[in-house]
Design an enzyme around this catalytic site. Structure first.
Site, PDB file in Angstrom:
ATOM      1  N   CYS A  92       0.884  -1.104   0.122  1.00 12.06           N
ATOM      2  CA  CYS A  92      -0.179  -0.032   0.003  1.00 12.06           C
ATOM      3  C   CYS A  92       0.867   1.281  -0.011  1.00 12.06           C
ATOM      4  O   CYS A  92       0.428   2.293  -0.414  1.00 12.06           O
ATOM      5  CB  CYS A  92      -0.801  -0.038   1.257  1.00 12.06           C
ATOM      6  SG  CYS A  92      -1.938  -1.492   1.554  1.00 12.06           S
ATOM      7  N   HIS A 382      -9.502   2.341  -1.560  1.00 12.81           N
ATOM      8  CA  HIS A 382      -8.022   2.190  -1.564  1.00 12.81           C
ATOM      9  C   HIS A 382      -7.613   1.105  -2.555  1.00 12.81           C
ATOM     10  O   HIS A 382      -7.217  -0.017  -2.315  1.00 12.81           O
ATOM     11  CB  HIS A 382      -7.917   1.432  -0.139  1.00 12.81           C
ATOM     12  CG  HIS A 382      -6.662   1.142   0.181  1.00 12.81           C
ATOM     13  ND1 HIS A 382      -5.479   1.539  -0.316  1.00 12.81           N
ATOM     14  CD2 HIS A 382      -5.956   0.001   0.765  1.00 12.81           C
ATOM     15  CE1 HIS A 382      -4.427   1.252   0.036  1.00 12.81           C
ATOM     16  NE2 HIS A 382      -4.747   0.003   0.660  1.00 12.81           N
ATOM     17  N   CYS A 411       0.423   2.835   6.266  1.00 17.87           N
ATOM     18  CA  CYS A 411       0.775   1.450   6.828  1.00 17.87           C
ATOM     19  C   CYS A 411       0.551   0.559   5.426  1.00 17.87           C
ATOM     20  O   CYS A 411      -0.049   1.036   4.399  1.00 17.87           O
ATOM     21  CB  CYS A 411      -0.321   0.893   7.819  1.00 17.87           C
ATOM     22  SG  CYS A 411      -2.167   0.863   7.149  1.00 17.87           S
TER      23      CYS A 411
END
Length: 434
Positions: A92, A382, A411
């Site tokens: 990510c 996301h 994160c």
């Protein structure tokens, strides 16, 4: 020859709308989405026909054909074909890490400009055949005659046809990110109500960002889609509290589809440059990327899969000579409401700050009104590799309009975290003088 460090300008970002998996982008690929985001950035900053020193980025969920993804996306845009494309991945944190790497090259004078980009689609997830069948197919392709090809399937069993879908789990633990986040919620005593209220705020702030026109120059329509399709302007605590737990179904679970990010398709890009390059191309500089940090923890031993940003931010602030409260805006990626709330609690906890961060006292609290002021991943979605570029572009716009200093915390899977500091021109000059 002596080299001098240059300031790195964040010119701004652009992205396509983010869509829930298997909705409007169901038939599109990572290449389609990344090309769309790059073209949006090109249009916004007048880069048609321009040579960019490097475009760096990637995707998390990829096919084998995506090995040269970023370069192929560049070739599909209006950029000069002399523009190199570099494909990389850090879960990510991919497009933020891409921006940090290019920023370092700009600072040392190796390059003058760069684009960081990320895309992801879980609608087009790769389906892998069994290892035994893959071996047969490889051998068959190497044989010349039909009969020789047929011989490679001797002893074939129907079970070999069962596909192996991509696993949404950490290889080291076998647990999904949501299951790990449930563990964090229990450790830090993050209640279901607190998670739902945090998620509600994300949706309401994102809906207001569209209503007010804030998103107009950030989000470019693509494939007939004009806005992110996960935002729930009509969200309420009653609706969120009625949802069932998604990961721990024992009756004690607190993470739901409402307070977690959805699987999402989309792409985002951000333009970085030296001040000299920006001036030459008549692009105003309002924001600078000044500090960054990556970190990792031993999540396999129980450190908390998504807690590494607490470490990255702590180390970065030490280097910058800043406190956690010295920021006007905070963009903390919302993988889960529980993860953000656990991070905030950790920074306020004296024991955690001493034992994990090596600090003599707690880092302290952050003003909630300064966190994710226009909503974040829970509401917007996301697409894994795209989130960093989305957040950097958004922070650049925030600081250009309001000045000051912004902190970014993301994160990632694998127990890692990536952090960065952006500063408006006046704030950067004051900080540099101090």
């Amino acid at each position: 020859m002596q080299r001098f460090m240059r300031r790195v300008a964040v010119i701004g970002g652009a992205r396509i709308p983010f869509c829930r998996s298997n909705t409007f982008y169901a038939d599109l690929t990572n290449l389609d989405l990344m090309t769309g985001a790059l073209n949006a950035l090109i249009d916004r900053y007048g880069l048609k026909g321009q040579h960019i020193d490097e475009v760096v980025g990637g995707a998390v969920i990829t096919h084998s054909k995506d090995f040269n993804l970023t370069r192929e996306a560049v070739l599909g845009t209006a950029l000069a074909p002399s523009t190199p494309g570099i494909t990389m991945m850090q879960a990510c944190g991919t497009s933020l890490q891409a921006a940090l790497g290019s920023a370092a090259k700009i600072a040392t004078g190796d390059i003058d400009c760069a684009i960081a980009v990320g895309s992801d689609t879980t609608s087009d997830a790769p389906i892998v055949v069994s290892k035994k069948l893959a071996k047969r197919l490889t051998q068959a392709a190497q044989r010349k005659t039909f009969m020789d090809k047929l011989k490679t399937f001797k002893g074939f069993a129907p079970g070999e046809l069962v596909p192996q879908a991509p696993a949404n789990a950490e290889p080291r633990t076998g647990l999904s990110m949501g299951e790990h986040a449930e563990m964090m919620a229990r450790e830090w005593d993050i209640t279901r109500d607190a998670q739902d209220r945090f998620a509600l705020e994300s949706h309401l702030k994102a809906a207001e960002a569209y209503r007010s026109g804030y998103m107009d120059d950030i989000v470019t329509p693509f494939a007939g889609v004009f806005r992110d399709n996960n935002i729930r302007a009509d969200a309420s605590i009653d609706k969120l509290s009625s949802l069932k737990a998604s990961f721990d179904k024992s009756g004690k679970g607190t993470l739901t589809a409402g307070n977690s990010t959805p699987l999402t398709d989309g792409a985002a890009a951000v333009l970085l440059a030296s001040e000299e390059w920006a001036e030459k191309h008549a692009l105003p500089v309002a924001v600078y990327l000044t500090y960054s940090q990556s970190a990792a923890n031993d999540f396999v031993a129980g450190d908390g899969l998504l807690m590494a940003p607490t470490i990255a931010v702590s180390r970065m602030l030490d280097r910058a000579g800043l406190k956690l409260q010295d920021f006007d805006f905070y963009e903390i990626h919302e993988a889960f409401a529980a993860q953000v709330l656990a991070t905030l609690k950790a920074w306020e906890d004296p024991t955690y700050c001493k034992e994990v961060l090596g600090r003599p006292e707690a880092m302290g609290a952050i003003d909630p009104a300064k966190i994710n002021v226009h909503g974040s991943s829970i509401a917007l979605g996301h697409p894994f590799a795209a989130t960093g570029a989305r957040i950097v572009g958004n922070m650049a716009k925030l600081l250009a309009g309001h000045h000051g200093r912004g902190l970014i915390s993301i994160c990632t899977a694998g127990g890692m975290g990536v952090a960065a500091i952006l500063e408006s021109k006046d704030a950067a000059e004051i900080h540099q003088a101090a």
